[in-house]
Design an enzyme around this catalytic site. Structure first.
Site, mmCIF file in Angstrom:
data_model
loop_
_atom_site.group_PDB
_atom_site.id
_atom_site.type_symbol
_atom_site.label_atom_id
_atom_site.label_comp_id
_atom_site.label_asym_id
_atom_site.label_seq_id
_atom_site.Cartn_x
_atom_site.Cartn_y
_atom_site.Cartn_z
ATOM 1 N N SER A 138 50.586 12.333 50.217
ATOM 2 C CA SER A 138 50.484 12.831 48.765
ATOM 3 C C SER A 138 51.137 11.277 47.741
ATOM 4 O O SER A 138 52.377 10.778 48.402
ATOM 5 C CB SER A 138 51.929 13.659 47.507
ATOM 6 O OG SER A 138 51.538 13.768 46.032
ATOM 7 N N TYR A 151 59.408 18.617 46.568
ATOM 8 C CA TYR A 151 57.956 18.176 46.550
ATOM 9 C C TYR A 151 57.689 16.874 47.419
ATOM 10 O O TYR A 151 57.043 16.670 48.625
ATOM 11 C CB TYR A 151 57.035 18.591 45.826
ATOM 12 C CG TYR A 151 55.923 18.201 45.751
ATOM 13 C CD1 TYR A 151 54.540 19.071 46.605
ATOM 14 C CD2 TYR A 151 55.063 17.121 45.699
ATOM 15 C CE1 TYR A 151 53.703 18.969 46.724
ATOM 16 C CE2 TYR A 151 53.919 16.383 45.423
ATOM 17 C CZ TYR A 151 52.975 17.999 46.390
ATOM 18 O OH TYR A 151 51.979 17.500 46.291
HETATM 19 N N1 LIG Z 1 45.804 18.672 44.039
HETATM 20 C C1 LIG Z 1 46.260 16.307 44.112
HETATM 21 O O1 LIG Z 1 45.874 16.083 43.300
HETATM 22 C C2 LIG Z 1 47.194 16.807 45.279
HETATM 23 C C3 LIG Z 1 48.035 15.420 45.148
HETATM 24 C C4 LIG Z 1 48.937 15.370 47.018
HETATM 25 C C5 LIG Z 1 49.204 16.273 47.558
HETATM 26 N N2 LIG Z 1 48.128 17.702 47.236
HETATM 27 C C6 LIG Z 1 48.039 18.576 48.334
HETATM 28 O O2 LIG Z 1 47.401 18.594 49.042
HETATM 29 C C7 LIG Z 1 47.580 20.342 49.583
HETATM 30 C C8 LIG Z 1 46.530 21.077 48.577
HETATM 31 O O3 LIG Z 1 46.680 21.442 47.612
HETATM 32 P P1 LIG Z 1 45.776 22.136 46.400
HETATM 33 O O4 LIG Z 1 45.859 21.128 45.351
HETATM 34 O O5 LIG Z 1 44.728 22.321 47.038
HETATM 35 O O6 LIG Z 1 46.871 22.978 45.818
HETATM 36 P P2 LIG Z 1 46.218 24.748 45.376
HETATM 37 O O7 LIG Z 1 44.823 25.104 44.445
HETATM 38 O O8 LIG Z 1 47.113 25.332 44.438
HETATM 39 O O9 LIG Z 1 46.043 24.778 46.494
HETATM 40 C C9 LIG Z 1 47.191 25.522 47.677
HETATM 41 C C10 LIG Z 1 46.158 26.243 48.921
HETATM 42 O O10 LIG Z 1 47.707 26.655 49.769
HETATM 43 C C11 LIG Z 1 47.690 28.139 50.234
HETATM 44 N N3 LIG Z 1 48.769 28.089 50.503
HETATM 45 C C12 LIG Z 1 50.114 28.442 49.802
HETATM 46 N N4 LIG Z 1 51.257 28.906 50.616
HETATM 47 C C13 LIG Z 1 50.410 29.148 52.020
HETATM 48 C C14 LIG Z 1 51.161 29.577 52.878
HETATM 49 N N5 LIG Z 1 52.741 30.199 52.714
HETATM 50 N N6 LIG Z 1 50.409 29.745 53.925
HETATM 51 C C15 LIG Z 1 49.032 29.160 53.357
HETATM 52 N N7 LIG Z 1 48.378 29.161 53.094
HETATM 53 C C16 LIG Z 1 49.137 28.657 51.749
HETATM 54 C C17 LIG Z 1 47.120 28.207 49.257
HETATM 55 O O11 LIG Z 1 46.606 29.136 48.811
HETATM 56 P P3 LIG Z 1 46.482 31.139 49.137
HETATM 57 O O12 LIG Z 1 45.547 31.630 47.759
HETATM 58 O O13 LIG Z 1 47.527 31.422 49.537
HETATM 59 O O14 LIG Z 1 48.417 30.486 47.452
HETATM 60 C C18 LIG Z 1 46.089 27.519 48.926
HETATM 61 O O15 LIG Z 1 44.547 28.062 49.416
HETATM 62 C C19 LIG Z 1 48.546 20.271 49.466
HETATM 63 O O16 LIG Z 1 49.427 20.630 50.622
HETATM 64 C C20 LIG Z 1 49.128 19.498 48.203
HETATM 65 O O17 LIG Z 1 50.654 19.655 48.615
HETATM 66 C C21 LIG Z 1 47.238 17.859 46.670
#
Ligand SMILES: NC(=O)c1ccc[n+]([C@@H]2O[C@H](COP(=O)([O-])OP(=O)(O)OC[C@H]3O[C@@H](n4cnc5c(N)ncnc54)[C@H](OP(=O)(O)O)[C@@H]3O)[C@@H](O)[C@H]2O)c1
Length: 244
Positions: A138, A151
């Site tokens: 990130s 985080y």
């Molecule tokens: N969106 C952004 O702007 C952004 C920026 C920087 C980094 N990221 C990173 O990108 C990745 C995806 O984030 P996102 O934006 O897609 O967030 P999100 O929409 O909240 O999705 C997170 C995903 O992680 C899964 N998850 C959470 N805890 C888990 C566990 N214990 N085991 C397996 N799956 C689990 C969730 O599944 P459940 O449905 O089971 O909860 C969901 O599918 C993360 O690592 C996040 O830190 C995102």
């Protein structure tokens, strides 16, 4: 022959978006997440475009399950070309406000869960003689972000781990890719007051899949403007950081 990709946390946000782009590009998919109903729904959608879709329930904080699921997926798909450790949690949690359990869970999922995924993937890749591991960090790893210190710490630590891993597998036909998104519109950041340079999940994940296919070592997502903004963040005085 179609390539195969396994994604953790595939049922929402970036995992789901990447799965859609990989399916459109003809990849076989191993979709993993915690909720079976969501996995079935996504499988039904993506079977129209992907040559093969399998689903496996996986909570990446159940560390012993991670290598078992990777092995099962590899057996079903005839090997794994790409493993994306995408699962992550990102709730704000300030120190001294009774949020330690949340913080510990964030470390389990974002850092230890991603390392467990890498560890299992690299063992498999060495046996296959090929593979690409993708870690999602990130822009919050550039500085210790106030209200999101844990985080930031998990993402910074994962970045260092991936840097070391890239050195460890040098010369073994294994690629290690780190993607560091800025703000991509998903549940993880919807409650934030400010989301600078926001892009849609469809657009952001298209860039991510492009970069994975190019087998880059490291990129911010999208690369512009975040490559420049990250350099500015490094120089930002603490007084300014405190206001973020
Ligand atoms: N969106 C952004 O702007 C952004 C920026 C920087 C980094 N990221 C990173 O990108 C990745 C995806 O984030 P996102 O934006 O897609 O967030 P999100 O929409 O909240 O999705 C997170 C995903 O992680 C899964 N998850 C959470 N805890 C888990 C566990 N214990 N085991 C397996 N799956 C689990 C969730 O599944 P459940 O449905 O089971 O909860 C969901 O599918 C993360 O690592 C996040 O830190 C995102």
């Amino acid at each position: 022959m179609s390539k195969s990709v396994l994604i953790t946390g595939a049922t929402r946000g970036l995992g789901q978006g990447m799965a859609r782009h990989f399916a459109q590009r003809g990849y076989k998919l191993a979709l993993t997440a915690r909720k079976q109903e969501d996995l079935i729904e996504l499988k039904t959608e993506l079977e129209a475009s992907s040559p093969q879709v399998i689903i496996c329930e996986l909570d990446v904080s159940q560390f012993d399950r991670v290598p078992v699921v990777l092995r099962e997926a590899a057996a079903a798909l005839g090997g794994l070309d790409i493993v994306v450790a995408n699962a992550g949690l990102g709730e704000p949690a300030r120190a001294g406000e009774g949020k330690f359990q949340q913080m510990a869970q964030m470390i389990d999922v974002n850092l230890t869960g991603a390392i467990a995924t890498a560890d299992a993937a690299i063992e498999l890749f060495r046996e296959q003689g090929r593979g690409q591991f993708v870690g999602i960090t990130s822009v919050a790893a550039v500085r210790g972000m106030p209200n999101s210190g844990v985080y930031s710490a998990t993402k910074a630590a994962l970045g260092k781990y991936l840097e070391a891993l890239r050195c460890e597998v040098h010369g073994q036909n294994i690629v290690v890719t780190e993607l560091a998104p800025g703000y991509i519109d998903t549940d993880i950041n919807r409650a934030l007051a400010s989301r600078p340079f926001l892009v849609t999940a469809a657009a952001g994940t298209r860039v991510m899949v492009d970069l994975i296919e190019k087998q880059v070592s490291f990129r911010y997502v999208p690369p512009w403007p975040w490559t420049l903004v990250a350099q500015a963040m490094k120089l930002m005085p603490s007084a300014l950081l405190r206001k973020m």
